[in-house]
Enzyme design. Structure first.
Site, mmCIF file in Angstrom:
data_model
loop_
_atom_site.group_PDB
_atom_site.id
_atom_site.type_symbol
_atom_site.label_atom_id
_atom_site.label_comp_id
_atom_site.label_asym_id
_atom_site.label_seq_id
_atom_site.Cartn_x
_atom_site.Cartn_y
_atom_site.Cartn_z
ATOM 1 N N GLU A 69 0.750 -1.258 -0.007
ATOM 2 C CA GLU A 69 0.134 0.065 -0.097
ATOM 3 C C GLU A 69 0.826 1.333 -0.050
ATOM 4 O OE1 GLU A 69 -2.844 0.718 3.141
ATOM 5 O OE2 GLU A 69 -3.526 2.429 1.902
ATOM 6 N N ASP A 87 -0.919 -5.012 3.107
ATOM 7 C CA ASP A 87 -1.054 -3.840 3.757
ATOM 8 C C ASP A 87 -0.427 -3.750 5.129
ATOM 9 O OD1 ASP A 87 -2.411 -1.714 4.958
ATOM 10 O OD2 ASP A 87 -4.292 -2.175 4.049
ATOM 11 N N ILE A 89 -0.618 -1.911 7.476
ATOM 12 C CA ILE A 89 -1.560 -1.524 8.784
ATOM 13 C C ILE A 89 -2.805 -1.485 8.024
ATOM 14 C CG2 ILE A 89 -2.469 -0.028 10.523
ATOM 15 C CD1 ILE A 89 0.598 0.360 11.393
ATOM 16 N N ASP A 90 -3.795 -2.233 7.986
ATOM 17 C CA ASP A 90 -5.196 -2.154 7.563
ATOM 18 C C ASP A 90 -6.043 -1.681 8.690
ATOM 19 O OD1 ASP A 90 -7.328 -2.435 5.255
ATOM 20 O OD2 ASP A 90 -7.997 -3.310 6.991
ATOM 21 N N THR A 92 -5.687 1.956 9.594
ATOM 22 C CA THR A 92 -4.617 3.011 10.182
ATOM 23 C C THR A 92 -5.519 3.914 11.198
ATOM 24 O OG1 THR A 92 -3.346 2.735 8.250
ATOM 25 C CG2 THR A 92 -3.064 4.703 9.705
ATOM 26 N N ASP A 214 -6.065 -4.175 0.582
ATOM 27 C CA ASP A 214 -7.024 -4.310 1.515
ATOM 28 C C ASP A 214 -7.955 -5.745 1.504
ATOM 29 O OD1 ASP A 214 -7.181 -1.410 2.271
ATOM 30 O OD2 ASP A 214 -8.363 -1.039 0.706
HETATM 31 P P1 2AM Z 1 -6.528 1.509 5.359
HETATM 32 O O1 2AM Z 1 -6.571 1.623 6.744
HETATM 33 O O2 2AM Z 1 -5.349 0.476 5.049
HETATM 34 O O3 2AM Z 1 -6.255 2.759 4.630
HETATM 35 C C1 2AM Z 1 -11.754 1.324 6.295
HETATM 36 O O4 2AM Z 1 -13.171 1.586 6.180
HETATM 37 C C2 2AM Z 1 -11.362 0.536 5.626
HETATM 38 O O5 2AM Z 1 -10.950 1.002 4.220
HETATM 39 C C3 2AM Z 1 -10.056 0.139 5.950
HETATM 40 O O6 2AM Z 1 -9.690 -1.173 5.549
HETATM 41 C C4 2AM Z 1 -9.039 1.072 5.089
HETATM 42 O O7 2AM Z 1 -7.710 0.574 4.639
HETATM 43 C C5 2AM Z 1 -9.643 1.210 3.719
HETATM 44 N N1 2AM Z 1 -9.620 2.316 2.891
HETATM 45 C C6 2AM Z 1 -9.581 3.455 3.462
HETATM 46 N N2 2AM Z 1 -9.564 4.769 2.556
HETATM 47 C C7 2AM Z 1 -9.581 3.951 1.539
HETATM 48 C C8 2AM Z 1 -9.346 4.349 0.196
HETATM 49 N N3 2AM Z 1 -9.417 5.504 -0.496
HETATM 50 N N4 2AM Z 1 -9.453 3.291 -0.904
HETATM 51 C C9 2AM Z 1 -9.437 2.199 -0.550
HETATM 52 N N5 2AM Z 1 -9.641 1.574 0.580
HETATM 53 C C10 2AM Z 1 -9.620 2.415 1.684
HETATM 54 CA CA CA Z 2 -3.054 0.399 5.267
#
Ligand code: 2AM
Ligand code: CA
Length: 264
Positions: A69, A87, A89-90, A92, A214
């Site tokens: 990511e 990823d 940290i999913d 974040t 994700d």
């Molecule tokens: P992340 O924390 O790795 O960014 C939150 O509802 C979920 O959607 C998390 O798994 C987050 O991953 C992901 N997410 C957040 N913003 C995003 C984006 N712009 N496009 C795709 N996934 C997103």
């Molecule tokens: Ca992430």
């Protein structure tokens, strides 16, 4: 020949090490930055964790490709060969604000076929793991094959974003679904939402936009327990692009497609 047992042992060791480093960071001040929008957050720990895995993979498996990511991996144009999708940290935002409900997510594919999937809930020290054809496990304990459930008795993960006016879709079909199911949940971490479906503690998960990192590991996990993973049209996911996501137990997937998602 790829030695999957050796890769599995190494990934589990690296996850333990990365998890220790992330837990240690809970008492330190994070460096927080924004990415695509003011709510799209990244920290020094996201970056350090991705770099940690990429260094290990490149050292041990120089001919494998990596999609990460935070962009420290390769520019991936095809799924040929062995491809790691990471990823670091999913979830974040949860990591920053709650120090829980986030995960390290790693999916390993061979010519586009998911072979090994890892979703590590760092705060709870819970590792969801699946190997294609050999089952899925939570901290080493086998997960059961998913049993059918009716829509009226289902608990579905669904973010409230998609139940109000938004720029991606008409919310009406999902409002109707939310009014029909037993309950909805929203955890803010796609990887763990997939893992909970694999573990049978959620019956389904719907969201309008996820990137490959994700869902890569989650797809392997859910499919190994007999769940169905598609986009909202019922088509297979594209691992090189953003996708809409619809994950559910087998019969439930068909029922929701037919009753609620025909006009989406
Ligand atoms: P992340 O924390 O790795 O960014 C939150 O509802 C979920 O959607 C998390 O798994 C987050 O991953 C992901 N997410 C957040 N913003 C995003 C984006 N712009 N496009 C795709 N996934 C997103
Ligand atoms: Ca992430």
């Amino acid at each position: 020949m790829t030695n999957w047992n050796e890769i599995d042992a190494k990934v589990k060791q690296w996850l333990r090490e990365a998890g220790d480093n992330i837990r240690k960071s809970f008492t330190e001040t994070l460096d927080i930055q924004t990415k695509s929008n003011p709510n799209d957050l990244v920290t020094n720990m996201d970056k350090a964790t991705e770099q940690f895995f990429i260094e290990k993979i490149k050292q041990n498996y120089p001919d494998h490709s990596i999609l990460g990511e935070e962009g420290f991996g390769d520019k991936l144009e095809s799924l040929d060969g062995v491809v790691w999708i990471i990823d670091p940290i999913d979830g974040t935002m949860n990591f920053i604000y709650q120090q829980r409900h986030f995960a390290i997510s790693i999916g390993i594919f061979e010519n586009g076929i998911g072979r090994l999937g890892y979703i590590y809930d760092v705060a709870h020290d819970e590792l969801y793991f699946a190997e294609k054809g050999k089952g899925a496990f939570l901290n080493g304990k086998p997960l059961k094959k998913l049993a059918p459930v009716k829509v009226e008795e289902a608990i579905i993960a669904l973010n409230s974003t998609w139940l109000v006016q938004n720029r991606r879709m008409d919310p009406k079909p999902l409002i109707s679904l939310a009014q029909t199911v037993r309950g909805t949940r929203s955890y803010g971490t796609a990887a763990l939402e997939f893992a909970y479906v694999a573990a049978g503690i959620l019956d389904g998960y719907i969201t309008m936009r996820l990137s490959p990192w994700d869902f890569a590991a989650g797809k392997i996990l859910v499919e190994e327990t007999g769940g169905i993973v598609t986009n909202l049209k019922g088509e297979p996911l594209n691992l090189l692009e953003n996708n809409t996501i619809f994950v559910a137990k087998p019969g439930l997937h068909t029922e929701i497609m037919e009753r609620f998602l025909q006009n989406i």
